[in-house]
Enzyme design. Structure first.
Site, PDB file in Angstrom:
ATOM      1  N   ARG A  92      32.075  65.548  -2.280  1.00  0.00           N
ATOM      2  CA  ARG A  92      31.427  66.859  -2.218  1.00  0.00           C
ATOM      3  C   ARG A  92      31.037  67.255  -0.796  1.00  0.00           C
ATOM      4  O   ARG A  92      30.597  68.376  -0.578  1.00  0.00           O
ATOM      5  CB  ARG A  92      30.186  66.870  -3.110  1.00  0.00           C
TER       6      ARG A  92
ATOM      7  N   ARG B 152      22.712  77.371  -7.802  1.00  0.00           N
ATOM      8  CA  ARG B 152      23.586  76.204  -7.852  1.00  0.00           C
ATOM      9  C   ARG B 152      24.964  76.545  -7.276  1.00  0.00           C
ATOM     10  O   ARG B 152      25.547  75.757  -6.527  1.00  0.00           O
ATOM     11  CB  ARG B 152      23.712  75.731  -9.306  1.00  0.00           C
TER      12      ARG B 152
END
Length: 268
Positions: free
Chosen positions: A125, A214
């Site tokens: 990520r 998010r």
């Protein structure tokens, strides 16, 4: 794990317009020789776990999610269990070093068992994680699943969980008309059986404000990672044209696996 033949040397893209490709597909390869070492990326709620697990079943390789590795270690009496428990209980993030340690062990165990490859779900990520991963194993392809943000938000807000059996469902019925040159998109709800219907609950963090935040954070983190793999010629960006019935065959086509599933079905 030994390096495998590179499957992609350039970025390719699948358009959701008229169901056609904007660039060439991956080089065609005999499915029996596909020892894949792939990564699936995508925003929270886009369905990367669903598509990754389907491909794993099709290709006979394990689906590896780092979150699952952490949970498995926590439930074990392994060397990192106590350390992870303390981190989780304090609400801290698990360090890259621990994640890579767990992943390295999982890949080594898989190689020892004769596994022919893997698909990583949602990892790496960050650039740091990608660079560390390059020192651990060879990644041959990175599939970046994408979908319109308004559709993704509606999809996230429709998520439900059965409080009794823990199964995930989605009550959102998405049918957005095309306009200004953009195609429409439809996604049927994934409704529960009657015995689960009265037991559905919503995740506490599935609110519009939280979902948008998010997504904002994910975009900030993901863009450098996408660029990292794009520069290596490994990035395949796939725009989901709809739900699983619409998207699955097009994903197989993008991966040059569209003639593989029928053969598998006949063989089964």
């Amino acid at each position: 794990m030994a390096a495998i033949t590179r499957l992609v040397r350039r970025t390719v893209s699948i358009s959701n317009l008229a169901s056609r490709c904007l660039s060439p597909h991956l080089p065609r390869k005999d499915p029996a020789d596909r020892k894949v070492q792939w990564v699936f990326l995508g925003c929270p709620g886009v369905g990367k776990g669903t598509y990754a697990s389907r491909l794993c079943d099709l290709l006979g390789v394990p689906h590896i999610a780092t979150g699952d590795l952490v949970r498995q270690e926590l439930a074990s009496s392994g060397p990192l269990s106590a350390q992870l428990s303390e981190i989780v209980n304090q609400g801290k993030l698990v360090s890259d070093e621990i994640i890579i340690s767990l992943l390295s062990k999982r890949l080594a165990d898989g190689e020892a068992k004769g596994e022919s490859g893997f698909i990583l779900d949602g990892f790496p990520r960050t650039i740091n994680q990608a660079e560390i991963l390059d020192g651990v194993t060879d990644i041959d392809l990175v599939v970046n699943l994408k979908i319109r943000e308004d559709v993704l938000i509606e999809k996230c807000l429709g998520r439900r969980i059965c409080s009794q059996c823990g199964t995930n469902f989605n009550v959102a019925s998405i049918n957005i008309k095309g306009e200004n040159g953009s195609p429409g998109i439809s996604m049927a709800p994934l409704l529960p059986p009657a015995h689960c219907m009265t037991k559905l609950i919503t995740r506490a963090d599935d609110t519009e404000v939280v979902v948008k935040e998010r997504l904002r954070i994910y975009k900030e983190m993901s863009q450098p990672v996408e660029g990292y793999y794009d520069n290596q010629g490994k990035l395949l960006e796939f725009e989901l044209p709809g739900g699983i019935p619409e998207s699955w065959p097009k994903l197989l086509q993008a991966l040059n696996l569209d003639d593989y599933e029928p053969k598998q079905s006949v063989a089964a």
